[in-house]
Design a protein around this motif. Structure first.
Motif, PDB file in Angstrom:
ATOM      1  N   LYS A   1      36.839  39.981  42.492  1.00  0.00           N
ATOM      2  CA  LYS A   1      36.916  39.654  41.067  1.00  0.00           C
ATOM      3  C   LYS A   1      38.529  39.759  40.501  1.00  0.00           C
ATOM      4  O   LYS A   1      38.760  39.345  39.549  1.00  0.00           O
ATOM      5  CB  LYS A   1      36.188  40.751  40.312  1.00  0.00           C
ATOM      6  CG  LYS A   1      34.760  40.610  40.419  1.00  0.00           C
ATOM      7  CD  LYS A   1      34.050  39.292  39.879  1.00  0.00           C
ATOM      8  CE  LYS A   1      32.734  39.175  39.962  1.00  0.00           C
ATOM      9  NZ  LYS A   1      32.104  37.882  39.313  1.00  0.00           N
ATOM     10  N   GLY A   2      39.350  40.355  41.440  1.00  0.00           N
ATOM     11  CA  GLY A   2      40.611  40.509  41.210  1.00  0.00           C
ATOM     12  C   GLY A   2      40.953  41.806  40.568  1.00  0.00           C
ATOM     13  O   GLY A   2      40.224  42.368  39.637  1.00  0.00           O
ATOM     14  N   PRO A   3      42.102  42.461  40.844  1.00  0.00           N
ATOM     15  CA  PRO A   3      42.242  43.744  40.532  1.00  0.00           C
ATOM     16  C   PRO A   3      42.488  44.314  38.936  1.00  0.00           C
ATOM     17  O   PRO A   3      42.146  45.352  38.592  1.00  0.00           O
ATOM     18  CB  PRO A   3      43.640  44.376  41.305  1.00  0.00           C
ATOM     19  CG  PRO A   3      44.225  42.917  41.489  1.00  0.00           C
ATOM     20  CD  PRO A   3      42.864  41.997  41.738  1.00  0.00           C
ATOM     21  N   GLU A   4      42.767  43.160  38.372  1.00  0.00           N
ATOM     22  CA  GLU A   4      42.932  43.428  36.962  1.00  0.00           C
ATOM     23  C   GLU A   4      41.556  43.458  36.228  1.00  0.00           C
ATOM     24  O   GLU A   4      41.583  43.731  34.814  1.00  0.00           O
ATOM     25  CB  GLU A   4      43.834  42.263  36.278  1.00  0.00           C
ATOM     26  CG  GLU A   4      43.020  41.001  36.233  1.00  0.00           C
ATOM     27  CD  GLU A   4      43.196  40.167  37.684  1.00  0.00           C
ATOM     28  OE1 GLU A   4      42.430  39.266  37.586  1.00  0.00           O
ATOM     29  OE2 GLU A   4      43.735  40.711  38.472  1.00  0.00           O
ATOM     30  N   ARG A   5      40.464  43.203  36.923  1.00  0.00           N
ATOM     31  CA  ARG A   5      39.107  43.417  36.100  1.00  0.00           C
ATOM     32  C   ARG A   5      38.241  44.193  36.798  1.00  0.00           C
ATOM     33  O   ARG A   5      37.095  44.310  36.296  1.00  0.00           O
ATOM     34  CB  ARG A   5      38.668  41.919  36.150  1.00  0.00           C
ATOM     35  CG  ARG A   5      39.455  40.897  35.812  1.00  0.00           C
ATOM     36  CD  ARG A   5      38.848  39.436  35.872  1.00  0.00           C
ATOM     37  NE  ARG A   5      37.587  39.194  34.961  1.00  0.00           N
ATOM     38  CZ  ARG A   5      36.800  38.158  34.998  1.00  0.00           C
ATOM     39  NH1 ARG A   5      37.050  37.078  35.922  1.00  0.00           N
ATOM     40  NH2 ARG A   5      35.954  38.092  34.179  1.00  0.00           N
TER      41      ARG A   5
ATOM     42  N   PRO B   1      42.266  49.253  34.465  1.00  0.00           N
ATOM     43  CA  PRO B   1      42.971  47.985  33.824  1.00  0.00           C
ATOM     44  C   PRO B   1      42.199  47.852  32.601  1.00  0.00           C
ATOM     45  O   PRO B   1      41.303  48.282  32.023  1.00  0.00           O
ATOM     46  CB  PRO B   1      42.557  47.002  34.778  1.00  0.00           C
ATOM     47  CG  PRO B   1      42.267  47.415  36.177  1.00  0.00           C
ATOM     48  CD  PRO B   1      41.710  48.817  35.768  1.00  0.00           C
ATOM     49  N   LYS B   2      42.940  47.274  31.657  1.00  0.00           N
ATOM     50  CA  LYS B   2      42.527  47.258  30.134  1.00  0.00           C
ATOM     51  C   LYS B   2      41.243  46.311  30.012  1.00  0.00           C
ATOM     52  O   LYS B   2      40.446  46.718  29.145  1.00  0.00           O
ATOM     53  CB  LYS B   2      43.613  46.530  29.261  1.00  0.00           C
ATOM     54  CG  LYS B   2      43.383  46.561  27.727  1.00  0.00           C
ATOM     55  CD  LYS B   2      44.797  45.858  27.016  1.00  0.00           C
ATOM     56  CE  LYS B   2      44.673  45.959  25.568  1.00  0.00           C
ATOM     57  NZ  LYS B   2      45.592  45.516  24.843  1.00  0.00           N
ATOM     58  N   HIS B   3      41.065  45.385  30.839  1.00  0.00           N
ATOM     59  CA  HIS B   3      40.144  44.412  30.675  1.00  0.00           C
ATOM     60  C   HIS B   3      39.202  44.487  31.903  1.00  0.00           C
ATOM     61  O   HIS B   3      38.151  43.714  31.924  1.00  0.00           O
ATOM     62  CB  HIS B   3      40.448  43.077  30.430  1.00  0.00           C
ATOM     63  CG  HIS B   3      41.279  42.953  29.334  1.00  0.00           C
ATOM     64  ND1 HIS B   3      41.169  42.890  27.942  1.00  0.00           N
ATOM     65  CD2 HIS B   3      42.889  42.591  29.228  1.00  0.00           C
ATOM     66  CE1 HIS B   3      42.161  42.674  27.256  1.00  0.00           C
ATOM     67  NE2 HIS B   3      43.210  42.525  27.877  1.00  0.00           N
ATOM     68  N   ALA B   4      39.032  45.699  32.394  1.00  0.00           N
ATOM     69  CA  ALA B   4      37.930  45.994  33.476  1.00  0.00           C
ATOM     70  C   ALA B   4      36.826  45.878  33.292  1.00  0.00           C
ATOM     71  O   ALA B   4      36.224  46.543  32.265  1.00  0.00           O
ATOM     72  CB  ALA B   4      38.419  47.436  34.124  1.00  0.00           C
ATOM     73  N   ARG B   5      35.907  45.154  33.805  1.00  0.00           N
ATOM     74  CA  ARG B   5      34.317  45.014  33.379  1.00  0.00           C
ATOM     75  C   ARG B   5      33.540  45.343  34.685  1.00  0.00           C
ATOM     76  O   ARG B   5      32.135  45.455  34.364  1.00  0.00           O
ATOM     77  CB  ARG B   5      34.241  43.495  33.368  1.00  0.00           C
ATOM     78  CG  ARG B   5      34.936  42.848  32.157  1.00  0.00           C
ATOM     79  CD  ARG B   5      34.867  41.529  31.875  1.00  0.00           C
ATOM     80  NE  ARG B   5      33.577  40.937  31.911  1.00  0.00           N
ATOM     81  CZ  ARG B   5      33.267  39.673  31.926  1.00  0.00           C
ATOM     82  NH1 ARG B   5      34.351  38.896  32.170  1.00  0.00           N
ATOM     83  NH2 ARG B   5      32.151  39.211  31.876  1.00  0.00           N
TER      84      ARG B   5
END
Length: 848
Positions: free
Chosen positions: A60-64, A76-80
């Motif tokens: 999913k990518g580390p920013e999520r 991260p701010k937009h982690a889901r």
């Protein structure tokens, strides 16, 4: 609020995936997590949460993706998608998918109430997944009647292999012990006999455990020694699990493992489609160190008694007062499937602090009570016990009751622990303590400069973990033996041996040195390893020696070989490869191969000796002027007087003292022939100038050494003057002058200049200027000694300065005797020496 009313929710679809180890439950949960728009999975260990976090980040990518544990938070701010420990799961978050791993831990005495709460309350909007052992099935059906129960079979079979000695344990095995002392003892034995083992214990930090697991997974070591921490979801390439014991101390008493606990650990053997085996370690001496037939059947067939109770504790207690908080935490459940949780350390600390009015007397209001309870929930990472841990929490509460912990205090506490020196136990204690500060630093309302303090704690834990991994590897891994045992097997010829400069390596691991053609085992190798190392190298040495022989022959051919003459020994790479022996002629030598050459194949031995013979001929080439001299000594036409002189000159290496030469008996024609041969006739010596160079002197020394005569080592570069301290032997080509020595040809040049000064003076006594000798490096005393040996004598001035008169001292006058032999008036019995103020004042001591 009762446990029953909380568990009655019907949010989304609930699926319970139950079964033994190696059924792919966690893999399924990851797939379902990634299929939803958001979600979270709760794990029993921070290590497992981190492992799955890395896998989901790749998808999913580390920013999520977020990692949320007590000691580490990556949000991260937009982690889901959230990967958490069970304690850190956001129970009330609005997420599409929620899963709980290893749900059977709801029956654990210390943490069971946390897993029970998540089992009852953690729900996904669209899907909820419960992962665990099949022993949980009856309670899931009772507590969650709406749940769909799915049983999954094990991908591979698990077979009992009986008891085996440690020496018989196959590679790619894990040995499970239940105390640090037993883990260390087994690891030490494996280090000695199998090259070492990786070590995994619950007391290790996750970073250290990861590095130790990587050591095993990479194949650098073939054995893993672990406590029962290995049984909780670590996916390793293990073929066999050996139990060093079948009982453990559970915090209350020493007891035998339950069959389900045995199966959880034994299930680490065999992953996916590969079958595994389990057994015990023979010779441990315990009375319970064997599986019973019933236990073997249960483990192999995955049949265990179902769980009858799950531990429960109120997750949202009443915080209006300390009394109501403690009462709510000790209240029992209203469901028969649930049992009151045993006294955990957080509640024990709270009750201990509640008894201290100085600490909790001013705690009033729900917010303050809840803040104290949160402080008491600090995990006891150090395993220090209630008394010690409660004192630590009390110290924190002194600051937390008034606000936040000062960043100076937190930074100082972290810095005190950030010390990578010490032994294994010391480092483990520091890591446990730093984990406490990592937990504290993650609390947003506890620490000023939270992000900075959390980063410091993580950095300190990483450094301590690196140091602990290095200590464990240093103590329990013998890399050399591990490589040999892994590669040698039953045929040493299969072992890959390479040569890097002078080092002999096995799979990149240095096992010894090859100096010239002699193999030497690494002196740091243990005595038990030496035979193994020699066996490893023995079959490959002929090929390696052939490589070196070819390199030496090529180097001798192009003149780049570094052969050295050490007396009568020819050395290469510091080792003898041949010896010199006298030949038939006086100036001839022959080579005899050293025993180390016997390790070479016959054709290579012959080539090496042939190339060395050619090198020796070139090395002795500077003796050609001396050979001419020796050949002339055999000519009958030279006359007996000249032939005798030439023989003695040849035996002296081209240098002969004039006083002992018999020069006076030669005719003018014989003297002329002597000069034609290159011999220079000096005032003190007869010599061949061509022999006063380093190369011919080294060749002459080797020639003499082969005949048993030990000469001093020639001086490199042949300076004009060399010091001669103490009992230093006179180097060849020099004449001794007390504390100094001068090269013979330069001594004759100084004497020639002295005679030219005598001829110019045309009187019986004349002054001599020592400037030329001093510029060469001679002292005035050494110059005076040289003149004395050549027949010059100092004469004291007849008219010294009168008393009270000043001016330069009168120069020393010299006179020359016809021959350097002593006559009346010469030497110590002569008149008084020159005055101390003369130009040759130092000569006074010499003459005395």
């Amino acid at each position: 609020m009762s446990a029953h009313s909380k568990s009655s929710g019907t949010d989304g679809r609930i699926k319970a995936v139950l079964g033994p180890t190696n059924t792919g439950k966690t893999h399924l949960a990851i797939e379902r997590l990634c299929a939803h728009s958001s979600g979270a999975i709760g794990f029993p260990l921070r290590l497992l949460a981190r492992e799955v976090y890395d896998r989901v980040c790749a998808i999913k990518g580390p920013e999520r993706v977020a990692l949320i544990t007590g000691e580490e938070r990556i949000e991260p701010k937009h982690a889901r998608w959230l990967l958490c420990t069970a304690e850190a799961m956001p129970v009330g978050a609005d997420l599409a998918f929620v899963a709980l791993d290893e749900a059977q831990l709801a029956a654990d005495r210390e943490r069971g109430h946390v897993f029970t709460d998540r089992l009852l309350h953690a729900r996904g909007r669209e899907e909820t997944m419960i992962l665990g052992s099949s022993t949980l099935e009856p309670l899931v059906r009772s507590l969650l009647p709406q749940a769909e129960v799915v049983s999954r079979p094990r991908f591979s079979t698990l077979t009992h292999a009986g008891a085996r000695k440690l020496s018989r344990i196959p590679p790619r095995s894990a040995i499970v012990a239940f105390s640090a002392e037993q883990v260390y003892a087994v690891a030490e034995m494996l280090r000695r006999f199998r090259g070492g083992a990786a070590v995994v214990m619950g007391a290790l930090s996750p970073e250290t455990r990861n590095k130790q697991v990587a050591l095993y997974q990479s194949g650098e070591v073939d054995y893993l020694v672990a406590t029962d921490a290995i049984g909780m979801g670590l996916n390793l390439d293990i073929g066999h699990v050996a139990f060093a014991a079948l009982s453990k101390f559970d915090g209350q008493r020493q007891r035998r493992l339950t069959p389900s606990e045995m199966a959880q650990i034994a299930g680490r053997a065999g992953r996916h489609q590969r079958d595994g085996t389990f057994g015990t370690l023979a010779g441990t001496g315990g009375h319970d160190a064997e599986f019973t037939p019933e236990e073997i059947y249960a483990i192999e067939e995955h049949r265990f008694p179902p769980l009858t109770k799950l531990f429960w504790r109120e997750a949202d207690p009443d915080c209006t007062s300390l009394r109501s908080l403690i009462a709510d935490l000790e209240r029992g459940p209203d469901r028969p499937e649930l049992a009151p949780a045993p006294l955990a350390i957080d509640l024990a600390v709270l009750k201990r602090l509640a008894e201290e009015p100085d600490t909790t007397g001013a705690v009033r209001g729900a917010a303050m009570v809840r803040r104290l309870w949160e402080a008491c929930c600090l995990p006891d990472f150090r395993q220090a016990g209630v008394d010690t841990h409660s004192r630590f929490v009390a110290r924190l509460w002194q600051d937390l009751r008034h606000g936040q912990l000062g960043s100076d205090y937190v930074a100082r506490s972290i810095a005190e622990l950030d010390n990578p020196s010490g032994d294994i136990d010391t480092l483990q204690m520091r890591i446990a303590a730093i984990r406490s500060w990592a937990y504290i630093s993650q609390r947003p309302d506890w620490v000023l400069a939270r992000e900075e303090m959390a980063a410091r704690a993580r950095a300190a834990e990483a450094r301590l973990s690196d140091a602990l991994h290095a200590r464990l590897t240093e103590r329990f891994v013998n890399r050399r033996t591990a490589v040999l045992m892994k590669k040698l097997g039953g045929d040493a010829a299969l072992l890959p041996v390479t040569l890097r400069e002078d080092e002999v390596l096995v799979d990149g691991e240095m096992i010894g040195h090859l100096a010239a053609f002699r193999f030497a085992v690494d002196p740091q190798a243990r005595l038990a390893d030496r035979k193994l190392l020699l066996a490893a190298a023995e079959r490959h040495l002929p090929a390696l020696l052939a490589q070196r022989a070819a390199a030496l022959v090529a180097a001798l051919a192009d003149g780049t070989a570094s052969l050295q003459l050490d007396g009568a020994t020819v050395r290469w790479d510091g080792e003898a490869i041949a010896r010199l022996q006298p030949g038939r002629a006086r100036l001839d030598l022959r080579l005899v191969g050293d025993r180390s050459l016997d390790a070479l194949a016959p054709e290579w031995r012959q080539q090496v000796l042939g190339a060395a013979d050619r090198w020796l001929a070139e090395t002795l080439a500077p003796l050609e002027p001396l050979r001419t001299l020796v050949a002339a000594s055999a000519d009958p036409e030279a006359g007996p007087e000249l032939r005798a002189l030439l023989i003695r000159l040849g035996e002296g290496g081209g240098v002969l003292a004039r006083a002992e030469s018999g020069l006076d008996s030669l005719s003018a024609e014989q003297r002329a022939r002597l000069r034609q041969l290159g011999v220079r006739i000096g005032g003190l010596d007869l010599f061949l100038p061509a022999m006063l160079k380093p190369a011919p002197l080294a060749a002459w020394r080797a020639l003499q050494a082969a005949r048993g005569v030990d000469l001093a080592v020639p001086v490199p570069n042949m300076p004009v003057v060399v010091p001669l301290p103490g009992k230093t032997r006179l180097p060849p080509g020099y004449r001794g002058l007390g504390g100094q020595a001068i090269r013979i040809d330069m001594a004759e040049r100084l004497l020639l200049e002295a005679h030219e000064a005598r001829n110019r003076a045309k009187r019986r006594a004349w002054p001599l200027d020592p400037a030329r000798a001093v510029s060469m490096g001679l002292t005035e005393a050494s110059f005076g000694r040289l003149l004395w040996l050549a027949g010059f004598r100092p004469q004291q001035p007849r008219h010294p300065l009168p008393a009270g008169a000043y001016g330069p001292p009168a120069p020393v006058l010299w006179r020359w005797l016809a021959t350097p032999t002593r006559r009346k008036g010469d030497g110590p019995a002569a008149a008084a020496p020159p005055a101390p103020t003369g130009a040759f004042a130092a000569l006074a001591k010499l003459v005395r």
